[in-house]
Design a protein around this motif. Structure first.
Motif, PDB file in Angstrom:
ATOM      1  N   LYS A  24       1.021  -1.314   0.120  1.00  0.00           N
ATOM      2  CA  LYS A  24      -0.098   0.022   0.155  1.00  0.00           C
ATOM      3  C   LYS A  24       0.785   1.341   0.011  1.00  0.00           C
ATOM      4  O   LYS A  24       1.755   1.406   0.701  1.00  0.00           O
ATOM      5  CB  LYS A  24      -0.868   0.078   1.174  1.00  0.00           C
ATOM      6  N   LYS A  25       0.544   2.221  -0.849  1.00  0.00           N
ATOM      7  CA  LYS A  25       1.479   3.453  -1.007  1.00  0.00           C
ATOM      8  C   LYS A  25       0.782   4.497   0.090  1.00  0.00           C
ATOM      9  O   LYS A  25      -0.461   4.616  -0.024  1.00  0.00           O
ATOM     10  CB  LYS A  25       1.427   3.957  -2.387  1.00  0.00           C
ATOM     11  N   VAL A  26       1.900   4.977   0.531  1.00  0.00           N
ATOM     12  CA  VAL A  26       1.422   6.115   1.646  1.00  0.00           C
ATOM     13  C   VAL A  26       2.336   7.429   1.310  1.00  0.00           C
ATOM     14  O   VAL A  26       3.250   7.153   1.596  1.00  0.00           O
ATOM     15  CB  VAL A  26       1.583   5.593   3.251  1.00  0.00           C
ATOM     16  N   ASP A  27       1.315   8.383   0.753  1.00  0.00           N
ATOM     17  CA  ASP A  27       2.153   9.646   0.425  1.00  0.00           C
ATOM     18  C   ASP A  27       1.701  10.878   1.604  1.00  0.00           C
ATOM     19  O   ASP A  27       0.496  10.702   2.000  1.00  0.00           O
ATOM     20  CB  ASP A  27       1.660  10.110  -0.725  1.00  0.00           C
ATOM     21  N   PHE A  28       2.684  11.719   1.861  1.00  0.00           N
ATOM     22  CA  PHE A  28       2.552  12.641   2.818  1.00  0.00           C
ATOM     23  C   PHE A  28       2.478  13.759   1.969  1.00  0.00           C
ATOM     24  O   PHE A  28       3.551  14.265   1.319  1.00  0.00           O
ATOM     25  CB  PHE A  28       3.576  12.503   3.774  1.00  0.00           C
ATOM     26  N   HIS A  29       1.479  14.925   2.191  1.00  0.00           N
ATOM     27  CA  HIS A  29       1.435  16.169   1.621  1.00  0.00           C
ATOM     28  C   HIS A  29       1.006  17.169   2.772  1.00  0.00           C
ATOM     29  O   HIS A  29       0.443  16.884   3.807  1.00  0.00           O
ATOM     30  CB  HIS A  29       0.104  16.198   0.670  1.00  0.00           C
ATOM     31  N   TYR A  30       1.827  18.419   2.481  1.00  0.00           N
ATOM     32  CA  TYR A  30       1.560  19.246   3.574  1.00  0.00           C
ATOM     33  C   TYR A  30       0.229  20.028   3.544  1.00  0.00           C
ATOM     34  O   TYR A  30      -0.257  20.432   2.503  1.00  0.00           O
ATOM     35  CB  TYR A  30       2.732  20.475   3.233  1.00  0.00           C
ATOM     36  N   MET A  31      -0.269  19.985   4.457  1.00  0.00           N
ATOM     37  CA  MET A  31      -1.441  20.903   4.713  1.00  0.00           C
ATOM     38  C   MET A  31      -1.634  22.213   4.261  1.00  0.00           C
ATOM     39  O   MET A  31      -2.420  22.850   3.615  1.00  0.00           O
ATOM     40  CB  MET A  31      -2.439  20.690   6.093  1.00  0.00           C
ATOM     41  N   ASN A  32      -0.213  22.820   4.483  1.00  0.00           N
ATOM     42  CA  ASN A  32      -0.037  24.132   4.372  1.00  0.00           C
ATOM     43  C   ASN A  32      -0.116  24.411   2.742  1.00  0.00           C
ATOM     44  O   ASN A  32      -0.474  25.744   2.476  1.00  0.00           O
ATOM     45  CB  ASN A  32       1.323  24.495   4.835  1.00  0.00           C
ATOM     46  N   ASP A  33      -0.053  23.451   1.922  1.00  0.00           N
ATOM     47  CA  ASP A  33      -0.147  23.960   0.452  1.00  0.00           C
ATOM     48  C   ASP A  33      -1.240  23.737  -0.078  1.00  0.00           C
ATOM     49  O   ASP A  33      -1.504  23.631  -1.168  1.00  0.00           O
ATOM     50  CB  ASP A  33       0.914  23.156  -0.072  1.00  0.00           C
ATOM     51  N   THR A  34      -2.407  23.524   0.936  1.00  0.00           N
ATOM     52  CA  THR A  34      -3.753  23.426   0.406  1.00  0.00           C
ATOM     53  C   THR A  34      -4.795  24.121   0.941  1.00  0.00           C
ATOM     54  O   THR A  34      -4.411  24.895   1.822  1.00  0.00           O
ATOM     55  CB  THR A  34      -4.195  21.518   0.835  1.00  0.00           C
ATOM     56  N   PRO A  35      -6.150  24.028   0.451  1.00  0.00           N
ATOM     57  CA  PRO A  35      -7.091  25.034   0.941  1.00  0.00           C
ATOM     58  C   PRO A  35      -7.511  24.348   2.399  1.00  0.00           C
ATOM     59  O   PRO A  35      -8.408  24.925   3.062  1.00  0.00           O
ATOM     60  CB  PRO A  35      -8.214  25.108  -0.091  1.00  0.00           C
ATOM     61  N   TYR A  36      -7.228  23.331   2.865  1.00  0.00           N
ATOM     62  CA  TYR A  36      -7.605  22.504   3.975  1.00  0.00           C
ATOM     63  C   TYR A  36      -6.969  23.108   5.187  1.00  0.00           C
ATOM     64  O   TYR A  36      -7.231  22.597   6.311  1.00  0.00           O
ATOM     65  CB  TYR A  36      -7.651  21.052   3.994  1.00  0.00           C
ATOM     66  N   LEU A  37      -6.078  23.852   5.231  1.00  0.00           N
ATOM     67  CA  LEU A  37      -5.175  24.295   6.390  1.00  0.00           C
ATOM     68  C   LEU A  37      -6.118  24.970   7.405  1.00  0.00           C
ATOM     69  O   LEU A  37      -5.984  24.537   8.647  1.00  0.00           O
ATOM     70  CB  LEU A  37      -4.135  25.173   5.909  1.00  0.00           C
ATOM     71  N   PHE A  38      -6.799  25.954   6.983  1.00  0.00           N
ATOM     72  CA  PHE A  38      -7.826  26.616   8.166  1.00  0.00           C
ATOM     73  C   PHE A  38      -8.786  25.629   8.458  1.00  0.00           C
ATOM     74  O   PHE A  38      -9.444  25.682   9.618  1.00  0.00           O
ATOM     75  CB  PHE A  38      -8.338  27.946   7.379  1.00  0.00           C
ATOM     76  N   GLN A  39      -9.452  25.010   7.629  1.00  0.00           N
ATOM     77  CA  GLN A  39     -10.537  24.063   7.725  1.00  0.00           C
ATOM     78  C   GLN A  39     -10.075  23.036   9.287  1.00  0.00           C
ATOM     79  O   GLN A  39     -10.799  22.949   9.880  1.00  0.00           O
ATOM     80  CB  GLN A  39     -10.870  23.373   6.603  1.00  0.00           C
ATOM     81  N   TYR A  40      -9.024  22.594   8.954  1.00  0.00           N
ATOM     82  CA  TYR A  40      -8.490  21.338   9.896  1.00  0.00           C
ATOM     83  C   TYR A  40      -7.708  22.139  11.129  1.00  0.00           C
ATOM     84  O   TYR A  40      -7.869  21.696  12.291  1.00  0.00           O
ATOM     85  CB  TYR A  40      -7.949  20.275   9.303  1.00  0.00           C
ATOM     86  N   ALA A  41      -6.656  22.648  10.705  1.00  0.00           N
ATOM     87  CA  ALA A  41      -5.703  23.124  11.768  1.00  0.00           C
ATOM     88  C   ALA A  41      -6.364  24.256  12.629  1.00  0.00           C
ATOM     89  O   ALA A  41      -6.049  24.257  13.620  1.00  0.00           O
ATOM     90  CB  ALA A  41      -4.469  23.993  11.046  1.00  0.00           C
ATOM     91  N   SER A  42      -7.262  25.040  12.061  1.00  0.00           N
ATOM     92  CA  SER A  42      -8.010  25.812  13.130  1.00  0.00           C
ATOM     93  C   SER A  42      -8.917  25.221  14.220  1.00  0.00           C
ATOM     94  O   SER A  42      -9.161  25.686  15.336  1.00  0.00           O
ATOM     95  CB  SER A  42      -8.943  26.777  12.311  1.00  0.00           C
ATOM     96  N   LYS A  43      -9.039  23.933  14.108  1.00  0.00           N
ATOM     97  CA  LYS A  43      -9.834  23.088  14.953  1.00  0.00           C
ATOM     98  C   LYS A  43      -8.766  22.304  15.551  1.00  0.00           C
ATOM     99  O   LYS A  43      -9.439  21.263  16.678  1.00  0.00           O
ATOM    100  CB  LYS A  43     -10.851  22.285  14.048  1.00  0.00           C
ATOM    101  N   GLY A  44      -7.596  22.330  15.603  1.00  0.00           N
ATOM    102  CA  GLY A  44      -6.487  21.451  16.209  1.00  0.00           C
ATOM    103  C   GLY A  44      -6.360  20.004  15.678  1.00  0.00           C
ATOM    104  O   GLY A  44      -5.871  19.257  16.214  1.00  0.00           O
ATOM    105  N   ARG A  45      -7.081  20.092  14.506  1.00  0.00           N
ATOM    106  CA  ARG A  45      -6.673  18.682  13.629  1.00  0.00           C
ATOM    107  C   ARG A  45      -5.751  18.908  12.570  1.00  0.00           C
ATOM    108  O   ARG A  45      -5.712  19.634  11.524  1.00  0.00           O
ATOM    109  CB  ARG A  45      -8.001  18.191  13.056  1.00  0.00           C
ATOM    110  N   PHE A  46      -4.484  18.504  12.791  1.00  0.00           N
ATOM    111  CA  PHE A  46      -3.046  18.778  12.085  1.00  0.00           C
ATOM    112  C   PHE A  46      -2.776  17.651  11.179  1.00  0.00           C
ATOM    113  O   PHE A  46      -1.598  17.876  10.182  1.00  0.00           O
ATOM    114  CB  PHE A  46      -1.890  19.071  13.140  1.00  0.00           C
ATOM    115  N   ALA A  47      -3.477  16.586  11.110  1.00  0.00           N
ATOM    116  CA  ALA A  47      -3.228  15.594  10.047  1.00  0.00           C
ATOM    117  C   ALA A  47      -4.758  14.852   9.853  1.00  0.00           C
ATOM    118  O   ALA A  47      -5.378  14.688  10.646  1.00  0.00           O
ATOM    119  CB  ALA A  47      -2.281  14.533  10.715  1.00  0.00           C
ATOM    120  N   VAL A  48      -4.869  14.591   8.673  1.00  0.00           N
ATOM    121  CA  VAL A  48      -5.849  13.877   8.116  1.00  0.00           C
ATOM    122  C   VAL A  48      -5.642  12.652   7.122  1.00  0.00           C
ATOM    123  O   VAL A  48      -4.764  12.911   6.140  1.00  0.00           O
ATOM    124  CB  VAL A  48      -6.918  14.707   7.353  1.00  0.00           C
ATOM    125  N   TRP A  49      -5.835  11.499   7.555  1.00  0.00           N
ATOM    126  CA  TRP A  49      -5.750  10.627   6.755  1.00  0.00           C
ATOM    127  C   TRP A  49      -6.629  10.214   5.454  1.00  0.00           C
ATOM    128  O   TRP A  49      -7.760  10.269   6.041  1.00  0.00           O
ATOM    129  CB  TRP A  49      -5.674   9.132   7.496  1.00  0.00           C
TER     130      TRP A  49
END
Length: 222
Positions: A24-49
């Protein structure tokens, strides 16, 4: 098990880390480079699988990854992938045992109510709706308990793999990251992980485990 399929499809950029675990391939992408940073990080969720049912893409805030990099090594991720696989099997099993039979029964009784017991159709349909809701609640509670049990087992495996001292140091690093990110003086909150989400991994130190046993808790899958 598919997770956050919409996000998975949108993470098409080059990953900063890529792993292959049991095919199984597992790729890591920085949330900072996506529109999802505020949506998740603002709620204290710093990683999403996320997953398409086979491979995985992890959306993670940059400083969070840097603080907890050891928690995302292949050996640790292998444990979490096994956990996710077990969660998927548990969910599927209890869906077959509870929801599908309840829906089949609802359809059969509804047909009988319309064509045989016409004078009591409304009462019968309302009763069946209540039955389906109750079955869903029972199934959800059982699945949540099973997930918490598997989650605890996975954390115990990780704690043994990394060593208790190093594991606890990662717990501390996680708390410090939260405090620094939000500039709070209060302790970081512990957020529950529901089986259908499995999104953010929160570590629990030994001293917190006994207290959390009495709460509706679980680590959030990241």
């Amino acid at each position: 098990m598919k997770l956050n399929g919409k996000i998975y499809q949108q993470l098409t950029g080059e990953p900063f880390v890529s792993q292959v675990i049991d095919g199984k391939k597992v790729d890591f992408h920085y949330m900072n480079d996506t529109p999802y940073l505020f949506q998740y990080a603002s709620k204290g969720r710093f990683a999403v699988w996320t997953s398409d049912g086979k491979d995985y893409r992890v959306l993670i805030e940059k400083t969070y990854y840097e603080a907890l990099e050891d928690f995302y090594h292949e050996d640790v991720n292998k444990i979490w992938l096994n956990f996710l696989d077990k969660v998927g099997k548990v969910s599927k099993k209890f869906n077959l045992l509870f929801n599908i039979p309840a829906l089949v029964l609802y359809l059969i009784v509804s047909i009988l109510a319309v064509y045989v017991f016409q004078d009591y159709t409304m009462q019968i349909l309302l009763g069946m709706i209540v039955l389906v809701v109750v079955v869903n609640m029972i199934q959800g509670r059982i699945v949540n308990n099973k997930v918490r049990e598997e989650n605890k087992n996975a954390q115990d495996e990780i704690r043994n793999l990394l060593g208790h001292e190093h594991f606890d140091s990662l717990v501390k690093a996680q708390e410090e990251h939260y405090q620094n990110y939000f500039k709070f003086d209060e302790p970081a909150p512990t957020v529950d992980a529901e089986p259908e989400e499995t999104e953010q991994i929160e570590l629990e130190s030994d001293e917190n485990n006994n207290q959390k046993d009495d709460e509706d808790h679980g680590t959030k899958i990241n």
